[in-house]
Design an enzyme around this catalytic site. Structure first.
Site, PDB file in Angstrom:
ATOM      1  CB  SER A  15      -4.240  20.948   6.610  1.00  0.00           C
ATOM      2  OG  SER A  15      -3.856  20.867   5.250  1.00  0.00           O
ATOM      3  CB  SER A  17      -2.991  21.673   1.992  1.00  0.00           C
ATOM      4  OG  SER A  17      -2.946  20.272   1.942  1.00  0.00           O
ATOM      5  CB  THR A  62      -7.436  15.917   4.159  1.00  0.00           C
ATOM      6  OG1 THR A  62      -6.720  14.964   4.934  1.00  0.00           O
ATOM      7  CG2 THR A  62      -7.949  17.028   5.042  1.00  0.00           C
ATOM      8  CE  LYS A  66      -7.605  11.782   1.236  1.00  0.00           C
ATOM      9  NZ  LYS A  66      -6.321  11.078   1.106  1.00  0.00           N
ATOM     10  CG  ASP A 102      -3.599  10.495  -1.818  1.00  0.00           C
ATOM     11  OD1 ASP A 102      -3.045  11.602  -1.665  1.00  0.00           O
ATOM     12  OD2 ASP A 102      -4.678  10.196  -1.275  1.00  0.00           O
ATOM     13  CB  ALA A 128      -5.965  -4.306   1.353  1.00  0.00           C
ATOM     14  NE  ARG A 152      -5.529  -5.689  10.967  1.00  0.00           N
ATOM     15  CZ  ARG A 152      -5.880  -4.707  11.769  1.00  0.00           C
ATOM     16  NH1 ARG A 152      -5.335  -4.602  12.959  1.00  0.00           N
ATOM     17  NH2 ARG A 152      -6.777  -3.820  11.405  1.00  0.00           N
ATOM     18  CE1 TYR A 217       5.784  15.567   7.070  1.00  0.00           C
ATOM     19  CE2 TYR A 217       3.615  16.461   7.617  1.00  0.00           C
ATOM     20  CZ  TYR A 217       4.989  16.614   7.482  1.00  0.00           C
ATOM     21  OH  TYR A 217       5.554  17.823   7.773  1.00  0.00           O
TER      22      TYR A 217
HETATM   23  P1  ATR Z   1      -6.574   4.278   4.913  1.00  0.00           P
HETATM   24  O1  ATR Z   1      -7.476   5.155   4.131  1.00  0.00           O
HETATM   25  O2  ATR Z   1      -5.587   4.993   5.796  1.00  0.00           O
HETATM   26  O3  ATR Z   1      -5.908   3.238   4.072  1.00  0.00           O
HETATM   27  P2  ATR Z   1      -8.503   2.344   5.823  1.00  0.00           P
HETATM   28  O4  ATR Z   1      -9.141   2.370   4.482  1.00  0.00           O
HETATM   29  O5  ATR Z   1      -9.349   2.347   7.041  1.00  0.00           O
HETATM   30  O6  ATR Z   1      -7.515   3.553   5.996  1.00  0.00           O
HETATM   31  O7  ATR Z   1      -7.520   1.078   5.864  1.00  0.00           O
HETATM   32  C1  ATR Z   1      -6.704   0.823   6.954  1.00  0.00           C
HETATM   33  C2  ATR Z   1      -5.706  -0.254   6.572  1.00  0.00           C
HETATM   34  O8  ATR Z   1      -4.760  -0.404   7.629  1.00  0.00           O
HETATM   35  C3  ATR Z   1      -6.315  -1.623   6.366  1.00  0.00           C
HETATM   36  O9  ATR Z   1      -5.553  -2.335   5.403  1.00  0.00           O
HETATM   37  C4  ATR Z   1      -6.146  -2.259   7.762  1.00  0.00           C
HETATM   38  O10 ATR Z   1      -6.109  -3.675   7.746  1.00  0.00           O
HETATM   39  P3  ATR Z   1      -7.491  -4.553   7.812  1.00  0.00           P
HETATM   40  O11 ATR Z   1      -8.181  -4.318   6.514  1.00  0.00           O
HETATM   41  O12 ATR Z   1      -7.036  -5.939   7.973  1.00  0.00           O
HETATM   42  O13 ATR Z   1      -8.243  -4.002   8.995  1.00  0.00           O
HETATM   43  C5  ATR Z   1      -4.797  -1.736   8.104  1.00  0.00           C
HETATM   44  N1  ATR Z   1      -4.505  -1.713   9.553  1.00  0.00           N
HETATM   45  C6  ATR Z   1      -4.927  -0.840  10.481  1.00  0.00           C
HETATM   46  N2  ATR Z   1      -4.383  -1.083  11.684  1.00  0.00           N
HETATM   47  C7  ATR Z   1      -3.562  -2.162  11.521  1.00  0.00           C
HETATM   48  C8  ATR Z   1      -2.684  -2.921  12.389  1.00  0.00           C
HETATM   49  N3  ATR Z   1      -2.554  -2.606  13.674  1.00  0.00           N
HETATM   50  N4  ATR Z   1      -1.995  -3.937  11.842  1.00  0.00           N
HETATM   51  C9  ATR Z   1      -2.124  -4.267  10.539  1.00  0.00           C
HETATM   52  N5  ATR Z   1      -2.927  -3.593   9.666  1.00  0.00           N
HETATM   53  C10 ATR Z   1      -3.629  -2.557  10.152  1.00  0.00           C
END
Ligand code: ATR
Length: 273
Positions: A15, A17, A62, A66, A102, A128, A152, A217
């Site tokens: 980290s 931070s 982190t 969260k 964030d 999303a 996706r 990052y």
């Molecule tokens: P974070 O807190 O980093 O946003 P998360 O809540 O697990 O992590 O969300 C991961 C996001 O990355 C989701 O939008 C996921 O898409 P899906 O909801 O369709 O699974 C997206 N994601 C992860 N790997 C991906 C990939 N290889 N291609 C496209 N989207 C990806």
């Protein structure tokens, strides 16, 4: 007595931070101590209880804590409530206040540091999940011409778009439907780059794009940034500015003084190679 702060996560060894907040404290003349806490899995509450008992005043949160931090808090800001997640806590006796900086940190980096207004622009956000959720309302508060959320799993993008609908022009889209659409600013808020993967975004979205922003990052030239570069996007950045700005927001919330971030951003910047 020196006020105590910490960042909690697992793993936590890498980290940035402590470096960021140490540098902010020095620059603003604030007498604080800031450490790392490796939270044992499933023991978030007990670990924070112990930190509070030792006089802890605030925490940055982190992965993977969260959501635990949100559940632990007694009061939640609107940003934390929307995200259902906290990235900072203020510990005030029996009160535990949850915040999520964030999204505002990201917007501040884009508008203030990178000089790119969101107002009136066409903005595309890939993803999303938690990161996208945090950016949703801060983005819409800037009044872009339109915010499109691509994911996706379309249903997750649609759920976010529904939340955002009363705050501005926002819609959800499946990746293939973006073919032929153009955006001024494109943000990768997916976790794809953490696995060196590329979200299936058509290169045509970058035709008019002035900024491609990778929220992750220090992942170097990610597939997303490479695609943007091949499509002719001149300005490509990673999330170092967002990291510094969310930290500055937390510091200001705790200490009442907002540090300048330029020096920290330069120190932490990792080349995009
Ligand atoms: P974070 O807190 O980093 O946003 P998360 O809540 O697990 O992590 O969300 C991961 C996001 O990355 C989701 O939008 C996921 O898409 P899906 O909801 O369709 O699974 C997206 N994601 C992860 N790997 C991906 C990939 N290889 N291609 C496209 N989207 C990806």
């Amino acid at each position: 007595m020196t006020d105590r702060y910490a960042v909690i996560g697992n793993p936590i060894a890498f980290s940035k931070s402590p470096l960021i907040h140490g540098s902010f404290a020095q620059a603003t003349g604030q007498d604080i101590e800031y450490t790392r806490i490796e939270g044992p899995p499933g023991r978030f509450a007990a670990t924070v209880d112990a930190f509070r008992a030792q006089g802890g005043c605030g925490l940055n949160i982190t992965a993977p804590f969260k959501l635990d931090a949100y559940a632990y808090a007694s009061e939640h800001s609107p940003a934390a409530r929307l995200a259902g997640a906290a990235n900072a806590l203020k510990l005030e006796g029996a009160r535990v206040l949850a915040e999520n900086f964030d999204g505002v940190g990201l917007v501040r980096d884009v508008v203030h540091n990178l000089g790119q207004a969101l107002r009136g622009r066409r903005v595309l956000m890939l993803g999303a999940g938690g990161a996208a959720r945090g950016a949703l309302l801060p983005f819409l508060a800037e009044q872009p011409a339109e915010l499109v959320i691509a994911n996706r799993s379309l249903d997750k993008a649609q759920a976010l778009a529904r939340i955002g609908a009363e705050h501005g022009r926002v819609r959800a889209a499946a990746y293939p439907a973006l073919e032929g659409e153009r955006f001024d600013l494109v943000f990768n808020a997916t976790s794809a780059s953490l696995h060196a993967e590329l979200p299936p975004v058509p290169a045509s979205v970058f035709a008019d794009c002035v900024l491609a922003y990778e929220l992750a990052y220090a992942k170097g030239m990610t597939p997303f940034l490479r695609l943007a570069g091949n499509a002719g996007v001149a300005r490509r950045v990673d999330g170092v500015g967002m990291l510094a700005e969310q930290a500055a927001e937390a510091f200001a919330w705790w200490r009442g003084v907002r540090p300048d971030t330029a020096e920290v951003i330069e120190r932490l910047r990792v080349p995009l190679v």
